[in-house]
Design an enzyme around this catalytic site. Structure first.
Site, PDB file in Angstrom:
ATOM      1  N   ALA A   9       0.808  -1.222   0.000  1.00  0.00           N
ATOM      2  CA  ALA A   9       0.000   0.000   0.000  1.00  0.00           C
ATOM      3  C   ALA A   9       0.839   1.269   0.000  1.00  0.00           C
ATOM      4  CB  ALA A   9      -0.917   0.006   1.225  1.00  0.00           C
ATOM      5  N   ARG A  14      10.485   7.053  -2.475  1.00  0.00           N
ATOM      6  CA  ARG A  14      11.859   7.099  -2.981  1.00  0.00           C
ATOM      7  C   ARG A  14      11.959   6.686  -4.459  1.00  0.00           C
ATOM      8  NH1 ARG A  14      13.827   3.654   2.204  1.00  0.00           N
ATOM      9  NH2 ARG A  14      11.608   3.153   2.153  1.00  0.00           N
ATOM     10  N   LYS A  21       4.633   1.483  -6.258  1.00  0.00           N
ATOM     11  CA  LYS A  21       6.020   0.984  -6.302  1.00  0.00           C
ATOM     12  C   LYS A  21       6.091  -0.463  -6.767  1.00  0.00           C
ATOM     13  CE  LYS A  21       8.391   0.259  -2.379  1.00  0.00           C
ATOM     14  NZ  LYS A  21       9.379   0.431  -1.300  1.00  0.00           N
ATOM     15  N   GLY A  76       1.797   2.868   8.145  1.00  0.00           N
ATOM     16  CA  GLY A  76       2.938   2.012   8.474  1.00  0.00           C
ATOM     17  C   GLY A  76       2.678   0.545   8.161  1.00  0.00           C
ATOM     18  N   ASN A 165      16.788  -6.853   8.967  1.00  0.00           N
ATOM     19  CA  ASN A 165      15.481  -7.447   8.697  1.00  0.00           C
ATOM     20  C   ASN A 165      15.202  -7.455   7.196  1.00  0.00           C
ATOM     21  OD1 ASN A 165      12.729  -8.073   8.666  1.00  0.00           O
ATOM     22  ND2 ASN A 165      12.114  -5.982   9.230  1.00  0.00           N
ATOM     23  N   ASN A 372       1.842 -18.435 -51.492  1.00  0.00           N
ATOM     24  CA  ASN A 372       2.952 -17.518 -51.715  1.00  0.00           C
ATOM     25  C   ASN A 372       2.439 -16.087 -51.833  1.00  0.00           C
ATOM     26  OD1 ASN A 372       6.013 -17.479 -52.522  1.00  0.00           O
ATOM     27  ND2 ASN A 372       4.929 -15.991 -53.783  1.00  0.00           N
ATOM     28  N   ARG A 435      -7.487  -4.473 -62.145  1.00  0.00           N
ATOM     29  CA  ARG A 435      -6.621  -3.301 -62.247  1.00  0.00           C
ATOM     30  C   ARG A 435      -6.922  -2.610 -63.561  1.00  0.00           C
ATOM     31  NH1 ARG A 435      -1.554  -7.335 -63.100  1.00  0.00           N
ATOM     32  NH2 ARG A 435      -1.695  -7.503 -65.336  1.00  0.00           N
TER      33      ARG A 435
HETATM   34  C1  UD1 Z   1      10.948  -2.305   5.973  1.00  0.00           C
HETATM   35  C2  UD1 Z   1      11.141  -2.729   7.416  1.00  0.00           C
HETATM   36  C3  UD1 Z   1      12.630  -2.838   7.689  1.00  0.00           C
HETATM   37  C4  UD1 Z   1      13.250  -3.846   6.739  1.00  0.00           C
HETATM   38  C5  UD1 Z   1      12.931  -3.504   5.276  1.00  0.00           C
HETATM   39  C6  UD1 Z   1      13.324  -4.682   4.386  1.00  0.00           C
HETATM   40  C7  UD1 Z   1       9.243  -1.786   8.642  1.00  0.00           C
HETATM   41  C8  UD1 Z   1       8.837  -0.779   9.656  1.00  0.00           C
HETATM   42  N1  UD1 Z   1      10.537  -1.761   8.302  1.00  0.00           N
HETATM   43  O1  UD1 Z   1      11.551  -1.037   5.817  1.00  0.00           O
HETATM   44  O2  UD1 Z   1      12.865  -3.269   9.033  1.00  0.00           O
HETATM   45  O3  UD1 Z   1      14.652  -3.898   6.926  1.00  0.00           O
HETATM   46  O4  UD1 Z   1      11.529  -3.286   5.095  1.00  0.00           O
HETATM   47  O5  UD1 Z   1      13.186  -4.373   3.035  1.00  0.00           O
HETATM   48  O6  UD1 Z   1       8.445  -2.567   8.208  1.00  0.00           O
HETATM   49  N2  UD1 Z   1       3.682  -0.562   3.376  1.00  0.00           N
HETATM   50  C9  UD1 Z   1       2.312  -0.529   3.411  1.00  0.00           C
HETATM   51  N3  UD1 Z   1       1.688   0.423   4.164  1.00  0.00           N
HETATM   52  C10 UD1 Z   1       2.384   1.333   4.875  1.00  0.00           C
HETATM   53  C11 UD1 Z   1       3.796   1.307   4.837  1.00  0.00           C
HETATM   54  C12 UD1 Z   1       4.425   0.341   4.072  1.00  0.00           C
HETATM   55  O7  UD1 Z   1       1.642  -1.341   2.771  1.00  0.00           O
HETATM   56  O8  UD1 Z   1       1.732   2.153   5.553  1.00  0.00           O
HETATM   57  C13 UD1 Z   1       4.346  -1.565   2.538  1.00  0.00           C
HETATM   58  C14 UD1 Z   1       5.130  -0.942   1.390  1.00  0.00           C
HETATM   59  O9  UD1 Z   1       4.298  -0.805   0.242  1.00  0.00           O
HETATM   60  C15 UD1 Z   1       6.262  -1.916   1.195  1.00  0.00           C
HETATM   61  C16 UD1 Z   1       6.422  -2.575   2.561  1.00  0.00           C
HETATM   62  O10 UD1 Z   1       5.274  -2.278   3.309  1.00  0.00           O
HETATM   63  O11 UD1 Z   1       5.976  -2.900   0.238  1.00  0.00           O
HETATM   64  C17 UD1 Z   1       7.657  -2.062   3.297  1.00  0.00           C
HETATM   65  O12 UD1 Z   1       7.573  -0.646   3.381  1.00  0.00           O
HETATM   66  P1  UD1 Z   1       8.842   0.263   3.127  1.00  0.00           P
HETATM   67  O13 UD1 Z   1       8.440   1.667   3.311  1.00  0.00           O
HETATM   68  O14 UD1 Z   1       9.503  -0.103   1.863  1.00  0.00           O
HETATM   69  O15 UD1 Z   1       9.728  -0.174   4.377  1.00  0.00           O
HETATM   70  P2  UD1 Z   1      11.290  -0.042   4.563  1.00  0.00           P
HETATM   71  O16 UD1 Z   1      11.591   1.336   5.029  1.00  0.00           O
HETATM   72  O17 UD1 Z   1      11.996  -0.536   3.370  1.00  0.00           O
HETATM   73 CA    CA Z   2      11.386  -1.277   1.418  1.00  0.00          CA
END
Ligand code: UD1
Ligand code: CA
Length: 451
Positions: A9, A14, A21, A76, A165, A372, A435
């Protein structure tokens, strides 16, 4: 058997993009497609994808392969998991997968699921030389896993930790739904982190585990375009190495881009700068030269595709295509056919040993065997409103520069005179000529040129 939640979501700030994404492509397939493929191959049969930013793109692409939960606003990764409560009553384990980790293979998921046996919550981790901004795995003096701390919440000591992680978790489903409401957003980003589950499970005396992945590159979480390019390169090497092991010659594997599931027979030679996407199957002893683009294509044994594009189409053995031809929208071309230079075929079938060598467009046509086509033939299949079919039976000879105004049926061994505009059916063995008759004016040419 098993459940999975894909977190997809987030806005992916970035990536600097107007698309979700997880719809960014790695070797021609959106990241979320790779994840669905791998989860399905690992035996997961119920997937809930949490969508938010540009969620409609994801739904349209994945269709019925997944169920969907909506996260709005995006507070989050932990908050995202809470949205997947359709899984609340399931038994057993639930995998939670970040939507931006497309390279993790089915084998890795299977191993992770096995190693999660006996634990209430397991986290897939990796050890990186440069751990960047990944969440750090915090262990105590005895090496026991305590918690995950997000990079932005780390102190200087914690930032030095190289075990991080990967964003893949396996939880006992009943406990997951029991403890999810305990996640708080008291952290640097004011977000509900899924990673807080580790401490929460531990505080309830539950058994938590951290499984270190063998290949950290496979765990790559793709946040920006640089990582997207790195992921492409990594997967390209993996696919190309497999193909070479299977007996395919890649003249320059560094510059050959083949989708991960492509099946290619031995002794087939692929020149540099060839791109294959989607479901591609190629037989043995084929040659695919530079500039060719194949998507959802099936190529028989001993075919040549020379700098040509083939999409949603099939060609049977010993057929040659190109240079510079284009087959699209459901073409089915028989064996030993020749499709030469600058030929476009659309939604068209050819039987055995039909030849269409130069500068021709054939659309919406059913063409028999040993037909052909001369140079510059055009099927006139569209009147601006509707499409019409052309049928050409076995052994017919279509002269150069013939227009076939569809719908029209050309019989077996019929002959169409060069330069004709054919608007009526031609019977078996007949000749169609349409033709303007030529007239010659004596001496006129010389007089004109000498003026
Ligand atoms: C996350 C982890 C981090 C880990 C890394 C690995 C958390 C808090 N952190 O960080 O520990 O090392 O992945 O790649 O999870 N998403 C949602 N809704 C939200 C926020 C995020 O669906 O509100 C989804 C994003 O679309 C994505 C995934 O969760 O696919 C991870 O989110 P992202 O923001 O990429 O987390 P990182 O900062 O990479
Ligand atoms: Ca990520």
């Amino acid at each position: 058997m098993g459940n999975a939640v894909i977190l997809a979501a987030g806005k992916g700030t970035r990536m600097i993009s107007k698309h979700a994404k997880v719809m960014q492509k790695v070797l021609g397939e959106p990241m979320i497609g790779h994840i669905a493929d791998h989860l399905e191959n690992a035996g997961i049969d119920r997937i809930v994808t949490v969508v938010g930013y540009k969620g409609e793109e994801i739904r349209e692409y994945l269709g019925t392969r997944s169920e969907y939960a909506v996260q709005e606003p995006q507070l989050g990764s932990g908050h995202a998991v809470m949205m997947a409560d359709a899984l609340k009553n399931e038994e057993g384990k639930t995998l939670i997968v970040n939507g931006d980790c497309p390279l993790i293979s089915a084998e890795t998921y299977k191993e992770f699921l096995n190693e999660s046996e006996g634990y209430d919550l397991t986290v897939l981790t990796m050890v990186c030389e440069d751990p960047g901004s990944y969440g750090r795995i915090i262990r105590d003096k005895n090496g026991d896993f305590l918690r995950i701390t997000e990079f932005k919440d780390c102190n200087e000591e914690e930032k030095k930790i190289t075990e991080v992680n990967a964003g893949i978790y396996c939880a006992d489903n009943q406990l997951l739904w029991k403890y999810l409401p305990e996640i708080r957003n008291e952290n640097a980003q004011k977000e509900y982190y899924v990673t807080d589950l580790v401490q929460i499970f531990l505080s309830h005396g539950k058994k938590i585990g951290a499984v270190i992945a063998k290949d950290p590159d496979e765990m790559m979480g793709i946040n920006d375009r640089k990582m997207l390019a790195d992921a492409n390169t990594w997967l390209k090497h993996k696919v190309n190495e497999r193909l070479m092991k299977e007996g395919v010659t890649l003249i320059d594997p560094e510059h050959t881009y083949i989708s991960k599931d492509a099946k290619i027979g031995k002794d087939t030679v692929i020149y540099p700068n060839v791109v294959m996407e989607g479901h591609v199957t190629i037989g043995e002893d084929c040659v695919i030269t530079s500039g060719s683009y194949l998507r959802d294509a099936k190529i028989g044994d001993s075919c040549t595709v020379d700098a040509s594009e083939i999409t949603d189409s099939e060609i049977a053995e010993e057929t040659t295509v190109g240079p510079d031809s284009h087959l699209r929208n459901g073409c089915k071309i028989g064996a030993k056919c020749r499709i030469g230079n600058f030929v476009e075929l659309k939604n068209t079938t050819f039987g055995y040993n039909t030849k269409c060598a130069h500068l021709t467009y054939v659309g919406d046509a059913e063409v028999g065997s040993k037909v052909n086509f001369g140079c510059g033939v055009v099927t006139v299949n569209y009147d601006g409103k509707h499409k019409f079919r052309t049928v050409i039976d076995d052994g017919a000879f279509i002269g150069s520069n013939v227009n076939l105004v569809a719908p029209v049926h050309i019989g077996k061994k019929a002959l169409l005179a060069a330069g004709s505009t054919i608007t009526e059916d031609v019977p078996d063995g007949g000749m169609g000529i349409g033709r303007v008759r030529q007239s010659n004016k004596e001496g006129f040419g010389e007089k004109y040129l000498n003026k």
